[in-house]
Write an enzyme that holds these catalytic residues in place. Structure first.
Site, PDB file in Angstrom:
ATOM      1  N   GLU A 292      -1.684  -9.065   3.266  1.00 31.56           N
ATOM      2  CA  GLU A 292      -1.598  -9.633   4.626  1.00 31.56           C
ATOM      3  C   GLU A 292      -2.959  -9.972   5.229  1.00 31.56           C
ATOM      4  OE1 GLU A 292      -1.025  -6.515   3.795  1.00 31.56           O
ATOM      5  OE2 GLU A 292      -1.526  -5.085   5.374  1.00 31.56           O
TER       6      GLU A 292
ATOM      7  N   CYS B 282       0.835  -1.200   0.000  1.00 34.45           N
ATOM      8  CA  CYS B 282       0.000   0.000   0.000  1.00 34.45           C
ATOM      9  C   CYS B 282       0.872   1.254   0.000  1.00 34.45           C
ATOM     10  CB  CYS B 282      -1.004  -0.052   1.143  1.00 34.45           C
ATOM     11  SG  CYS B 282      -2.482   0.893   0.751  1.00 34.45           S
TER      12      CYS B 282
ATOM     13  N   HIS C 276      -3.696  -4.965   0.277  1.00 29.12           N
ATOM     14  CA  HIS C 276      -3.111  -5.536   1.506  1.00 29.12           C
ATOM     15  C   HIS C 276      -3.166  -7.058   1.465  1.00 29.12           C
ATOM     16  CE1 HIS C 276      -2.845  -1.821   3.977  1.00 29.12           C
ATOM     17  NE2 HIS C 276      -3.770  -1.409   3.142  1.00 29.12           N
TER      18      HIS C 276
END
Ligand code: GLN
Length: 538
Positions: free
Chosen positions: A512, A384, A510
């Site tokens: 993650e 990001c 993202h």
């Protein structure tokens, strides 16, 4: 009426005891016996969601596919269960009041005085039952944030009491998580705070069915008997939760203590299949017996607080386990990085992540780190803001755009290579208005991204207001610096890569948020592999 059973998890004595991990561990044990389980969290603060909270206040904000900005515990739920959560899984007092007040304005309670009881508690109860009533779940676990006895928790505790009354004790139970402190001077574990917090719960009309005791030392049989007697539960309902080296050990510890058995017994349920914990154990074995080690730098501005980058750290654990590699994360404060110290700071590393973030603080340090990773061929993953910094670095140092910046950092900037999307320009409210949730992305053939994912169409979660400014495409992208992922509908740049390099990837989304124990994220897997190559181990 649905047959869903409800488990409420409350906390006593102190906050931060890990209710989320206990809830996720229990859910995992039930899931491994073929029950369909989901977890939801009720938070007693007035913010409508945690999206407007600083990570120092509340740790990371976790984002779901449907674009909800939620408590980081939902990240644990998804990582443990490999089941998606949504807005319905996280409710705050702010959201409850907002909804009740909107209903009042619409005239839904015409003629009535709107009160905490029954209007707020009814709203809470409705939301507690929402997921259960979809008939998708056998069991819904509801974690009540905060600590019993807090003023702000009272409407939730009252709602739990009413839920038990409505549903009956065989359909709704309470697990109370407490702390058994160890007094070093006396050499003793103390039960009194637990007795008091169980009593506080009773004053609200709730008797806990199961007490989970966080402790640094083993609880003796005598102490367990004593706790059972004073907390008014059976001996087997006293569950020890001893400190462990990793949160991923907790499900096994809960299994040893028989938490799932007591729960199923209280809910009058029989296991749907013999517990299958093989995949989890395989993950744990690999995680605990690594063959290699790599050092990964994490450059961010909230590095003092582990919880700020929770999902990134967990994604590295998942990817590390698959690669049988221990990942030593080196936290690097972006404000402390300079041209003078960057070489020495990054020298010991085999990989670098530049973290997401907001605002100007520390961004020059991030750009310096990206430049060094690019030039020294250090495997790089920009997430990001990290991807945005990679674009700015290349624009400044290679594309001759010396004034390149993000309009977030310098609204008057002459070369806003990262700019506010058109649709964001009229946005005034800060809460819930970013580009949020899952968006599709198509990948370029033969790119690092396509190789990592093994497909050419993906969907990833977003949380940002700014984007790559396509007006600068021709000036910035060249043979080496390329776009490898694009939003098929809007043409927005989602992934950039630098080719003259073993592994350099920046993503606007993202990744993650989507890594789980059973499905480690492909980009993290590929990044860790590249770090192993850097170390000469693959
Ligand atoms: N601040 C940047 C934006 O809003 C990046 C956000 C992030 O890293 N999550 O676009």
């Amino acid at each position: 009426m649905s047959n869903t059973k409800y488990i409420f998890v409350t906390g006593g004595v102190t906050s931060s005891l890990g209710k989320g991990i206990i809830a996720a561990s229990l859910a995992k044990l039930l899931q491994a016996q073929n029950f369909k389980v989901t977890i939801q969290k009720f938070d007693p603060y007035i913010n409508v969601d945690p999206g407007t909270l600083n990570p120092y206040e509340h740790g990371e904000c976790f984002v779901t596919d449907d674009g909800a900005e939620t408590d980081l515990d939902l990240g644990h739920y998804e990582r443990f269960l490999n089941v998606n959560t949504s807005q319905a899984n996280n409710v705050t007092t702010g959201r409850v009041y907002q909804s009740v007040i909107e209903k009042e304005r619409r005239g839904a309670f015409l003629g009535k005085t709107v009160q905490v009881i029954p209007h707020i508690t009814n709203e809470i109860k409705e939301r507690m039952r929402l997921l259960g009533e979809t008939d998708q779940y056998d069991i819904v676990i509801t974690e009540i944030g905060g600590t019993v006895g807090d003023i702000e928790s009272l409407p939730y505790i009252e709602s739990v009491r009413q839920m038990i009354w409505d549903l009956g004790r065989e359909n709704a139970i309470v697990i109370h998580l407490t702390l058994i402190p160890f007094l070093a001077a006396a050499g003793e574990l103390k039960t009194k705070p637990t007795q008091h917090s169980v009593k506080t719960l009773m004053e609200s009309g709730i008797s806990a069915d199961i007490i989970v005791c966080r402790t640094e030392h083993e609880l003796s049989e005598d102490l367990r008997q004593k706790l059972a007697l004073f907390c008014n539960v059976k001996r087997e309902a006293i569950i020890q939760s001893i400190d462990v080296e990793t949160i991923y050990d907790v499900p096994l510890k809960m299994l040893e203590e028989g938490l799932d058995r007591v729960v199923l017994d209280k809910l009058q349920l029989k296991p749907k299949q013999a517990l299958n914990f093989k995949p989890w154990n395989e993950f744990l074995t690999k995680f605990k017996n690594p063959k290699h080690t790599v050092k990964i730098g994490l450059v961010g501005k909230y590095v003092e607080l582990q919880d700020s980058y929770k999902s990134i750290l967990e994604s590295l654990i998942h990817a590390g386990a698959v690669n049988e590699t221990e990942i030593e994360v080196v936290s690097i404060h972006s404000e402390e990085l300079s041209q003078q110290n960057v070489v020495d700071t990054l020298a010991p590393l085999q990989g670098l992540i530049v973290a997401p973030g907001f605002g100007e603080r520390g961004i020059e340090g991030k750009i310096i780190a990206v430049a060094h990773a690019r030039e020294s061929k250090l495997p790089f993953l920009g997430i990001c803001l990290g991807m945005q910094m990679a674009v700015i670095e290349y624009a400044r140092n290679n594309a001759g755009l010396k004034e390149a910046n993000s309009a977030e950092m310098d609204p008057a900037c002459k070369a806003p290579v990262i700019d506010l999307m058109e649709s964001q320009k009229s946005v005034i409210n800060k809460g819930g208005t970013m580009r949020l949730g899952a968006w599709d992305c198509s990948l370029t053939a033969d790119s690092l991204a396509e190789k990592a994912y093994g497909t050419n169409m993906i969907s990833e979660r977003h949380r940002h207001r700014y984007e790559f400014n396509n007006d600068f495409s021709d000036q910035i992208f060249d043979e080496d610096f390329v776009v490898s992922g694009i939003n098929p509908e809007t043409g927005l740049v989602e992934i950039i890569e630098y080719k003259n390099h073993p592994w350099f990837v920046g993503v606007q989304f993202h990744p993650e948020y989507k890594s789980t124990v059973s499905k480690p994220h492909p980009l993290f897997l590929a990044f860790v592999k590249a770090s192993l190559v850097k170390k000469g181990k693959a």
